[in-house]
Scaffold this motif. Structure first.
Motif, mmCIF file in Angstrom:
data_model
loop_
_atom_site.group_PDB
_atom_site.id
_atom_site.type_symbol
_atom_site.label_atom_id
_atom_site.label_comp_id
_atom_site.label_asym_id
_atom_site.label_seq_id
_atom_site.Cartn_x
_atom_site.Cartn_y
_atom_site.Cartn_z
ATOM 1 N N PRO A 142 -24.700 104.572 46.084
ATOM 2 C CA PRO A 142 -23.846 104.166 46.210
ATOM 3 C C PRO A 142 -22.942 102.667 46.840
ATOM 4 N N ASP A 143 -24.100 101.970 47.829
ATOM 5 C CA ASP A 143 -24.147 101.497 49.108
ATOM 6 C C ASP A 143 -24.564 100.071 48.213
ATOM 7 N N GLY A 144 -25.577 99.794 46.893
ATOM 8 C CA GLY A 144 -25.498 98.548 46.792
ATOM 9 C C GLY A 144 -24.221 97.961 45.811
ATOM 10 N N PHE A 145 -23.988 99.481 45.061
ATOM 11 C CA PHE A 145 -22.694 98.688 43.854
ATOM 12 C C PHE A 145 -21.775 98.670 44.696
ATOM 13 N N SER A 146 -21.281 99.409 45.910
ATOM 14 C CA SER A 146 -20.375 98.798 46.710
ATOM 15 C C SER A 146 -20.348 97.110 47.395
ATOM 16 N N ASP A 147 -21.209 97.101 47.736
ATOM 17 C CA ASP A 147 -21.717 95.500 48.115
ATOM 18 C C ASP A 147 -21.604 94.953 46.998
ATOM 19 N N LEU A 148 -22.463 94.841 46.335
ATOM 20 C CA LEU A 148 -21.973 93.929 44.900
ATOM 21 C C LEU A 148 -20.447 93.700 44.636
ATOM 22 N N PHE A 149 -20.124 94.485 44.010
ATOM 23 C CA PHE A 149 -18.717 94.246 43.861
ATOM 24 C C PHE A 149 -17.664 93.829 44.750
ATOM 25 N N ALA A 150 -18.096 94.111 46.510
ATOM 26 C CA ALA A 150 -17.684 92.893 47.248
ATOM 27 C C ALA A 150 -17.923 92.007 47.258
ATOM 28 N N THR A 151 -18.695 91.790 46.692
ATOM 29 C CA THR A 151 -19.033 90.236 47.126
ATOM 30 C C THR A 151 -18.542 89.761 45.692
ATOM 31 N N ASN A 152 -18.631 90.353 44.264
ATOM 32 C CA ASN A 152 -18.523 89.615 43.414
ATOM 33 C C ASN A 152 -16.622 89.197 42.623
ATOM 34 N N VAL A 153 -16.081 90.858 43.248
ATOM 35 C CA VAL A 153 -15.103 91.272 42.112
ATOM 36 C C VAL A 153 -14.048 90.406 43.879
ATOM 37 N N LEU A 154 -14.101 91.820 44.440
ATOM 38 C CA LEU A 154 -13.426 91.093 45.899
ATOM 39 C C LEU A 154 -13.355 89.453 46.177
ATOM 40 N N GLY A 155 -14.712 89.069 46.124
ATOM 41 C CA GLY A 155 -14.778 87.949 47.323
ATOM 42 C C GLY A 155 -14.499 87.184 46.209
ATOM 43 N N TYR A 156 -14.336 86.888 44.959
ATOM 44 C CA TYR A 156 -13.255 85.996 43.642
ATOM 45 C C TYR A 156 -11.680 86.231 44.094
ATOM 46 N N PHE A 157 -11.378 87.111 44.466
ATOM 47 C CA PHE A 157 -9.492 87.138 45.244
ATOM 48 C C PHE A 157 -9.966 86.507 46.137
ATOM 49 N N LEU A 158 -10.760 87.220 46.757
ATOM 50 C CA LEU A 158 -10.598 86.740 48.284
ATOM 51 C C LEU A 158 -10.063 85.479 48.969
ATOM 52 N N THR A 208 -14.417 90.574 37.305
ATOM 53 C CA THR A 208 -13.689 89.286 37.749
ATOM 54 C C THR A 208 -13.044 88.317 36.287
ATOM 55 N N ASP A 209 -13.294 89.139 35.433
ATOM 56 C CA ASP A 209 -13.023 88.616 34.088
ATOM 57 C C ASP A 209 -11.924 88.209 33.415
ATOM 58 N N ALA A 210 -11.290 90.207 34.026
ATOM 59 C CA ALA A 210 -9.967 90.367 33.804
ATOM 60 C C ALA A 210 -8.712 89.428 34.938
ATOM 61 N N LEU A 211 -9.686 90.083 36.133
ATOM 62 C CA LEU A 211 -8.900 89.586 37.102
ATOM 63 C C LEU A 211 -8.762 87.701 36.931
ATOM 64 N N SER A 212 -9.178 87.549 36.513
ATOM 65 C CA SER A 212 -9.184 85.671 36.048
ATOM 66 C C SER A 212 -7.691 85.349 35.004
ATOM 67 N N HIS A 213 -7.987 86.352 33.353
ATOM 68 C CA HIS A 213 -7.034 86.412 32.624
ATOM 69 C C HIS A 213 -5.374 86.613 33.814
ATOM 70 N N ILE A 214 -5.539 87.920 34.896
ATOM 71 C CA ILE A 214 -4.209 87.423 35.386
ATOM 72 C C ILE A 214 -3.914 87.290 35.976
ATOM 73 N N MET A 215 -4.298 86.308 36.828
ATOM 74 C CA MET A 215 -4.855 85.101 37.413
ATOM 75 C C MET A 215 -3.727 83.831 36.786
ATOM 76 N N ALA A 216 -4.600 83.289 35.589
ATOM 77 C CA ALA A 216 -3.983 82.549 34.319
ATOM 78 C C ALA A 216 -2.464 82.534 34.517
ATOM 79 N N ASP A 217 -2.099 84.239 34.329
ATOM 80 C CA ASP A 217 -0.677 84.989 33.303
ATOM 81 C C ASP A 217 0.304 84.217 35.036
ATOM 82 N N ASP A 218 0.063 84.560 36.137
ATOM 83 C CA ASP A 218 0.703 85.199 37.352
ATOM 84 C C ASP A 218 1.193 83.628 37.759
#
Length: 261
Positions: free
Chosen positions: A122-138, A180-190
């Protein structure tokens, strides 16, 4: 921003200010160097002072490249980093969301010895998502208000092949890049109609970076792409030639003649 260049020629990016996250190695380093070679002023980020200093020194394009310590997982670090860039360069025209970690962090032998998702910690999963997804958002969240103030900007979110997102043994990396792909499409629409373009860019295959295993078979390594393949498309996306092109998924290896195929 720059003027559009002739088709097939590298664009002139004089005056462009670019922020490249995860710019100390791999794709991020290759894109930072390409942007600087085209005349952009580049701030590349990494987590440690030594790595950002070494990367900016290796590119060595006068004062065009600056290293910045920033942890994309941390809101305060991101905010301070963006403020530092704005103070140093007076603004930001291009954000390249590239910082990420790969399967090696949860399974060093993922290419030759795939592990099922229930073996991922779970720690490995969370850290990867924090970097790859939360990082793009922040980082995008910190940069976009400044782009909105001036009515223009480019956001490029680095991605991977869609088949890799669903590949056996690729949890949590594949799902993180699908997010992050889904997030990117939402960013573009927003951001539609604001003058800020948002696009996805991916190499189009495995690349020779620190995310790939050192002990992979030689015949496999022979097929890997050079990170430099990201240079022409990132420079085009940073230029005026791509103005108005948004919410696209651009594959670097298919990028020919100065435009995506």
């Amino acid at each position: 921003m720059t003027q559009q260049s002739d088709a097939g020629k590298a664009p002139n990016l004089e005056g462009v200010r670019a922020l490249v996250t995860g710019g100390t190695s791999g794709l991020g380093f290759a894109m930072s160097r390409a942007l600087a070679d085209c005349g952009a002023r580049v701030v590349l980020t990494g987590r440690t002072e030594q790595r950002v200093r070494d990367a900016s020194t290796r590119i060595a394009r006068g004062d065009r490249v600056t290293g910045l310590v920033m942890d994309v997982r941390d809101e305060q670090s991101v905010g301070e980093g963006v403020d530092h860039m704005l103070s140093a360069l007076g603004g930001v025209d291009v954000l390249v969301n590239n910082a990420g970690i790969g399967m090696r962090t949860v399974n060093p032998d993922f290419m030759t010895d795939a592990k099922a998702f229930w073996h991922v910690s779970p720690d490995g999963f969370s850290d990867l998502f924090a970097t790859n997804v939360l990082g793009y958002f922040l980082v995008a969240r910190a940069v976009v208000p400044h782009m909105l103030d001036v009515g223009h900007g480019k956001i490029v979110n680095i991605s991977i092949n869609e088949t890799t997102m669903r590949r056996k043994g690729f949890a949590p990396y594949g799902p993180s890049r699908a997010a992050t792909d889904a997030l990117s499409h939402i960013m573009a629409d927003d951001l539609a109609g604001t003058g800020i373009d948002v696009n996805l860019l991916l190499p189009g295959g495995a690349t020779k970076t620190g995310m790939t295993p050192d002990l992979a078979p030689r015949d496999m390594q022979a097929t890997w792409l050079d990170p430099a393949i990201m240079g022409p498309p990132i420079c085009w996306l940073a230029s005026r030639a791509s103005d108005g092109i948004t919410d696209q998924r651009i594959v670097a290896k298919d990028f020919t003649g100065g435009r995506p195929v």
